[in-house]
Write a protein that holds these residues in place. Structure first.
Motif, PDB file in Angstrom:
ATOM      1  N   LEU A  89       8.740 -61.879 -11.967  1.00 36.94           N
ATOM      2  CA  LEU A  89       7.884 -61.062 -11.636  1.00 36.94           C
ATOM      3  C   LEU A  89       8.428 -59.643 -10.355  1.00 36.94           C
ATOM      4  CD1 LEU A  89       5.046 -59.330 -11.493  1.00 36.94           C
ATOM      5  CD2 LEU A  89       4.504 -60.724 -10.109  1.00 36.94           C
ATOM      6  N   PRO A  90       8.857 -57.935 -11.222  1.00 40.88           N
ATOM      7  CA  PRO A  90       9.687 -57.437 -10.191  1.00 40.88           C
ATOM      8  C   PRO A  90       8.622 -56.992  -9.040  1.00 40.88           C
ATOM      9  CG  PRO A  90       9.545 -56.725 -12.394  1.00 40.88           C
ATOM     10  CD  PRO A  90       8.981 -57.571 -11.848  1.00 40.88           C
ATOM     11  N   VAL A  91       9.233 -56.868  -7.457  1.00 36.68           N
ATOM     12  CA  VAL A  91       7.661 -57.248  -6.554  1.00 36.68           C
ATOM     13  C   VAL A  91       9.738 -56.153  -5.653  1.00 36.68           C
ATOM     14  CG1 VAL A  91       6.103 -58.563  -6.953  1.00 36.68           C
ATOM     15  CG2 VAL A  91       8.350 -59.383  -5.564  1.00 36.68           C
ATOM     16  N   ALA A  92       9.136 -55.464  -4.816  1.00 35.01           N
ATOM     17  CA  ALA A  92       9.910 -54.508  -3.479  1.00 35.01           C
ATOM     18  C   ALA A  92       9.151 -55.623  -2.370  1.00 35.01           C
ATOM     19  CB  ALA A  92       9.248 -53.432  -2.864  1.00 35.01           C
ATOM     20  N   ALA A  93      10.607 -55.428  -1.376  1.00 33.14           N
ATOM     21  CA  ALA A  93      10.092 -56.276   0.279  1.00 33.14           C
ATOM     22  C   ALA A  93      10.308 -56.308   1.150  1.00 33.14           C
ATOM     23  CB  ALA A  93      10.670 -57.522   0.009  1.00 33.14           C
ATOM     24  N   LEU A 116       9.617 -64.489  -9.083  1.00 36.19           N
ATOM     25  CA  LEU A 116       9.786 -63.402  -8.361  1.00 36.19           C
ATOM     26  C   LEU A 116      11.054 -62.914  -8.810  1.00 36.19           C
ATOM     27  CD1 LEU A 116       7.818 -63.938  -4.390  1.00 36.19           C
ATOM     28  CD2 LEU A 116       6.873 -62.610  -7.010  1.00 36.19           C
ATOM     29  N   ASN A 117      11.320 -61.306  -8.061  1.00 37.29           N
ATOM     30  CA  ASN A 117      12.517 -61.351  -9.154  1.00 37.29           C
ATOM     31  C   ASN A 117      12.286 -59.507  -7.762  1.00 37.29           C
ATOM     32  OD1 ASN A 117      15.173 -59.557  -9.542  1.00 37.29           O
ATOM     33  ND2 ASN A 117      14.352 -58.376 -11.538  1.00 37.29           N
ATOM     34  N   VAL A 118      12.821 -59.743  -6.635  1.00 37.25           N
ATOM     35  CA  VAL A 118      12.933 -59.578  -5.218  1.00 37.25           C
ATOM     36  C   VAL A 118      13.762 -58.265  -5.009  1.00 37.25           C
ATOM     37  CG1 VAL A 118      12.308 -59.046  -2.812  1.00 37.25           C
ATOM     38  CG2 VAL A 118      11.553 -61.252  -3.980  1.00 37.25           C
ATOM     39  N   ARG A 119      13.215 -57.296  -5.360  1.00 33.04           N
ATOM     40  CA  ARG A 119      14.278 -55.872  -4.463  1.00 33.04           C
ATOM     41  C   ARG A 119      13.309 -55.652  -3.068  1.00 33.04           C
ATOM     42  NH1 ARG A 119      14.084 -50.073  -8.412  1.00 33.04           N
ATOM     43  NH2 ARG A 119      15.256 -49.126  -6.946  1.00 33.04           N
ATOM     44  N   THR A 120      14.590 -55.406  -2.765  1.00 33.30           N
ATOM     45  CA  THR A 120      14.254 -54.687  -1.122  1.00 33.30           C
ATOM     46  C   THR A 120      14.048 -53.313  -0.945  1.00 33.30           C
ATOM     47  OG1 THR A 120      16.533 -54.466  -0.106  1.00 33.30           O
ATOM     48  CG2 THR A 120      16.104 -56.431   0.267  1.00 33.30           C
ATOM     49  N   ALA A 121      13.166 -52.698   0.233  1.00 27.20           N
ATOM     50  CA  ALA A 121      13.153 -51.623   0.380  1.00 27.20           C
ATOM     51  C   ALA A 121      12.580 -50.936   1.239  1.00 27.20           C
ATOM     52  CB  ALA A 121      11.920 -50.854  -0.401  1.00 27.20           C
ATOM     53  N   ALA A 122      13.750 -49.947   2.291  1.00 24.68           N
ATOM     54  CA  ALA A 122      13.544 -49.870   2.960  1.00 24.68           C
ATOM     55  C   ALA A 122      12.370 -49.569   4.325  1.00 24.68           C
ATOM     56  CB  ALA A 122      14.593 -48.580   3.281  1.00 24.68           C
ATOM     57  N   SER A 123      10.759 -48.818   3.532  1.00 27.73           N
ATOM     58  CA  SER A 123       9.908 -48.707   4.441  1.00 27.73           C
ATOM     59  C   SER A 123       8.632 -48.953   3.373  1.00 27.73           C
ATOM     60  CB  SER A 123      10.449 -46.899   4.932  1.00 27.73           C
ATOM     61  OG  SER A 123      10.439 -46.521   3.957  1.00 27.73           O
ATOM     62  N   ARG A 124       7.876 -48.557   4.076  1.00 25.91           N
ATOM     63  CA  ARG A 124       6.410 -49.327   3.173  1.00 25.91           C
ATOM     64  C   ARG A 124       6.431 -47.814   1.718  1.00 25.91           C
ATOM     65  NH1 ARG A 124       1.479 -47.788   2.952  1.00 25.91           N
ATOM     66  NH2 ARG A 124      -0.540 -49.095   2.197  1.00 25.91           N
ATOM     67  N   ASP A 125       6.798 -46.654   2.811  1.00 24.60           N
ATOM     68  CA  ASP A 125       6.315 -45.489   1.844  1.00 24.60           C
ATOM     69  C   ASP A 125       7.673 -46.014   0.896  1.00 24.60           C
ATOM     70  OD1 ASP A 125       4.893 -44.507   3.503  1.00 24.60           O
ATOM     71  OD2 ASP A 125       6.277 -42.792   4.294  1.00 24.60           O
ATOM     72  N   GLU A 126       9.083 -46.136   0.750  1.00 22.75           N
ATOM     73  CA  GLU A 126       9.558 -46.256   0.089  1.00 22.75           C
ATOM     74  C   GLU A 126       9.223 -47.286  -1.540  1.00 22.75           C
ATOM     75  OE1 GLU A 126      14.226 -47.903  -1.682  1.00 22.75           O
ATOM     76  OE2 GLU A 126      13.631 -47.198   1.076  1.00 22.75           O
ATOM     77  N   ALA A 127       8.647 -48.152  -0.911  1.00 20.93           N
ATOM     78  CA  ALA A 127       8.002 -49.368  -1.581  1.00 20.93           C
ATOM     79  C   ALA A 127       6.797 -49.226  -2.404  1.00 20.93           C
ATOM     80  CB  ALA A 127       7.662 -50.647  -0.722  1.00 20.93           C
ATOM     81  N   VAL A 128       5.540 -48.282  -1.965  1.00 17.48           N
ATOM     82  CA  VAL A 128       4.795 -47.086  -2.130  1.00 17.48           C
ATOM     83  C   VAL A 128       5.530 -46.497  -3.338  1.00 17.48           C
ATOM     84  CG1 VAL A 128       3.024 -45.950  -2.666  1.00 17.48           C
ATOM     85  CG2 VAL A 128       3.178 -47.521  -0.780  1.00 17.48           C
ATOM     86  N   ARG A 160       5.028 -46.475  -7.637  1.00 19.92           N
ATOM     87  CA  ARG A 160       3.990 -45.362  -9.020  1.00 19.92           C
ATOM     88  C   ARG A 160       5.034 -45.198  -9.466  1.00 19.92           C
ATOM     89  NH1 ARG A 160      -0.646 -43.476  -6.113  1.00 19.92           N
ATOM     90  NH2 ARG A 160      -0.560 -44.054  -3.936  1.00 19.92           N
ATOM     91  N   HIS A 161       6.515 -45.357  -9.514  1.00 20.54           N
ATOM     92  CA  HIS A 161       7.096 -44.911 -10.715  1.00 20.54           C
ATOM     93  C   HIS A 161       7.412 -46.134 -11.639  1.00 20.54           C
ATOM     94  CE1 HIS A 161       8.591 -41.652  -8.044  1.00 20.54           C
ATOM     95  NE2 HIS A 161       9.397 -41.217  -9.408  1.00 20.54           N
ATOM     96  N   ARG A 162       6.726 -47.668 -11.727  1.00 23.43           N
ATOM     97  CA  ARG A 162       6.746 -48.171 -12.272  1.00 23.43           C
ATOM     98  C   ARG A 162       7.848 -49.245 -12.317  1.00 23.43           C
ATOM     99  NH1 ARG A 162       2.748 -49.265 -17.175  1.00 23.43           N
ATOM    100  NH2 ARG A 162       3.530 -51.289 -16.109  1.00 23.43           N
ATOM    101  N   GLU A 163       8.243 -49.371 -11.160  1.00 23.27           N
ATOM    102  CA  GLU A 163       9.816 -50.066 -10.721  1.00 23.27           C
ATOM    103  C   GLU A 163       9.594 -51.594 -10.745  1.00 23.27           C
ATOM    104  OE1 GLU A 163      13.266 -47.818  -9.158  1.00 23.27           O
ATOM    105  OE2 GLU A 163      12.733 -45.748  -9.220  1.00 23.27           O
ATOM    106  N   VAL A 164       8.918 -51.431  -9.973  1.00 26.12           N
ATOM    107  CA  VAL A 164       8.152 -53.010  -9.802  1.00 26.12           C
ATOM    108  C   VAL A 164       6.471 -52.768  -9.458  1.00 26.12           C
ATOM    109  CG1 VAL A 164       9.554 -53.388  -7.583  1.00 26.12           C
ATOM    110  CG2 VAL A 164       7.888 -52.251  -7.405  1.00 26.12           C
ATOM    111  N   TYR A 165       5.639 -54.531  -9.745  1.00 27.16           N
ATOM    112  CA  TYR A 165       4.365 -54.136  -9.697  1.00 27.16           C
ATOM    113  C   TYR A 165       3.690 -54.286  -8.669  1.00 27.16           C
ATOM    114  CZ  TYR A 165       5.070 -55.111 -15.070  1.00 27.16           C
ATOM    115  OH  TYR A 165       5.623 -55.143 -16.220  1.00 27.16           O
ATOM    116  N   GLY A 166       4.366 -54.822  -7.431  1.00 26.73           N
ATOM    117  CA  GLY A 166       4.134 -54.750  -6.206  1.00 26.73           C
ATOM    118  C   GLY A 166       4.991 -54.729  -5.002  1.00 26.73           C
TER     119      GLY A 166
END
Length: 378
Positions: free
Chosen positions: A57-61, A80-92, A96-102
């Protein structure tokens, strides 16, 4: 002619004439084929649900490497298929671009970001992970409090053994610091579903009538319309009318679909055209058996693999990705993106549907000589 003879002839004329009986081998073969067919139907519709599991499951952390490793270690292997994000805004933005589910936001203010419009199943899985995180945080807080109490008790016992009363200066620092509130893991639905379809069941079950609609149009056009250009014209007209009608029901009446009505109607119409073109083209190529083959491709293969009810990653590889190359999967993904994810890239599903429609049109032209005209050309 005597009376008896006339009576006998009348009895013979009134008796029904029966044909030869079906051979037993043919009867048994028919029963076997019917049993195999019903088993295939069951497998086609039940197999995705039975074999699907939470995986990849692609998710950002958002957090430190140690925090992310600690959280992922608690999840089942491969979940999980974790993808790191720099900030909450980047994760959102990724959601919204459907690159992760949450996304999982770690730190002093832990948070779980979900998108129920993307997949209620994935949203539920991430929400459960949030509950596990909360339980873990509480366990750690309790363990820290118990350690502090043990430290204070040990200091008091040591002071008593030395004949001195424990002074506040020698007391552990933790006893002087007011207890901090335990962080609460919040769950935020970044892209919620429509209030008229809060569980997403309407959008999920809409795939079957859309597939059936394309099949019905394809069958009727195959049987009732002759001539290559007339069939192509009938398919195009059917797609326009069906797109407007189905979009009117799903969006204008049931409010399942959101966003721009014309875009949704175009997506539905193109999906119907693609399905009908498959049916008509196969009928033109191999005759009536092509109708059954088209139904198998659309209903018994494409619809179960469409991932309308769960993320495509949950299906065993490569079936989830394969389903997106078929009409039901591409139609469902496109309608979901148009309704709830306007920032997501939609070129791929549009091209898949257009590709099937063009392929069907070419095969109709190639195989136009196969079938006898159902109605006379005028």
């Amino acid at each position: 002619m005597s009376t008896a003879t006339a009576r006998t002839d009348a009895e013979h004329r009134s008796e029904p004439v029966s044909g030869p009986h079906t051979p037993w081998t043919h009867a048994v073969r028919t029963a076997v084929l019917a049993a195999v067919a019903v088993c295939v139907v069951l497998l086609a519709f039940a197999w995705p649900s039975v074999t699907a599991k939470v995986q990849n499951l692609p998710v950002a952390a958002i957090g430190t490497a140690e925090q992310i490793a600690q959280i992922t270690s608690k999840a089942p292997d491969g979940a999980l298929n974790v993808r790191t994000a720099a900030s909450r805004d980047e994760a959102v933005d990724l959601i919204r671009h459907r690159e992760v589910y949450g996304a999982i936001v770690l730190g002093s203010a832990p948070e779980i970001l979900v998108a129920s419009a993307g997949s209620p199943v994935a949203s539920q899985a991430l929400t459960q992970m949030g509950a596990q995180m909360q339980s873990q945080i509480q366990s750690q807080a309790i363990a820290a409090l118990q350690a502090a109490l043990k430290q204070a008790a040990a200091a008091a016992q040591q002071a008593a053994a030395g004949g001195q009363a424990p002074s506040s200066a020698k007391a552990p620092q933790s006893s002087q610091t007011p207890p901090q509130a335990i962080p609460t893991v919040t769950v935020t639905d970044v892209v919620p579903l429509s209030p008229d379809d809060p569980r997403g069941t309407g959008l999920a079950v809409a795939g079957l009538p859309l597939a059936m609609g394309g099949m019905i149009g394809g069958v009727l056009i195959s049987l009732l319309v002759s001539g290559t250009w007339r069939r192509l014209g009938a398919i195009l007209a059917y797609g326009v009318l069906a797109g407007l009608g189905l979009a009117g029901i799903l969006q204008g009446w049931f409010h399942i679909l959101q966003g721009d009505f014309s875009a949704n109607a175009s997506a539905i119409g193109l999906g119907v055209v693609a399905t009908a073109a498959i049916i008509v083209s196969l009928n033109a190529l191999i005759g009536r058996a092509g109708i059954a083959l088209g139904a198998v491709i659309t209903l018994f293969v494409g619809n179960p693999l469409s991932s309308l009810t769960q993320p495509k990653e949950f299906l065993p590889a490569p079936w989830g990705d394969l389903g997106q190359w078929l009409v039901p999967g591409a139609s469902g993904t496109l309608l979901r993106d148009l309704s709830y994810f306007p920032d997501a890239a939609t070129a791929f599903p549009w091209l898949v549907l257009a590709g099937w429609a063009v392929l069907g049109a070419v095969l109709i032209a190639v195989g136009h000589f196969r079938n006898e005209p159902a109605v006379a050309d005028v």
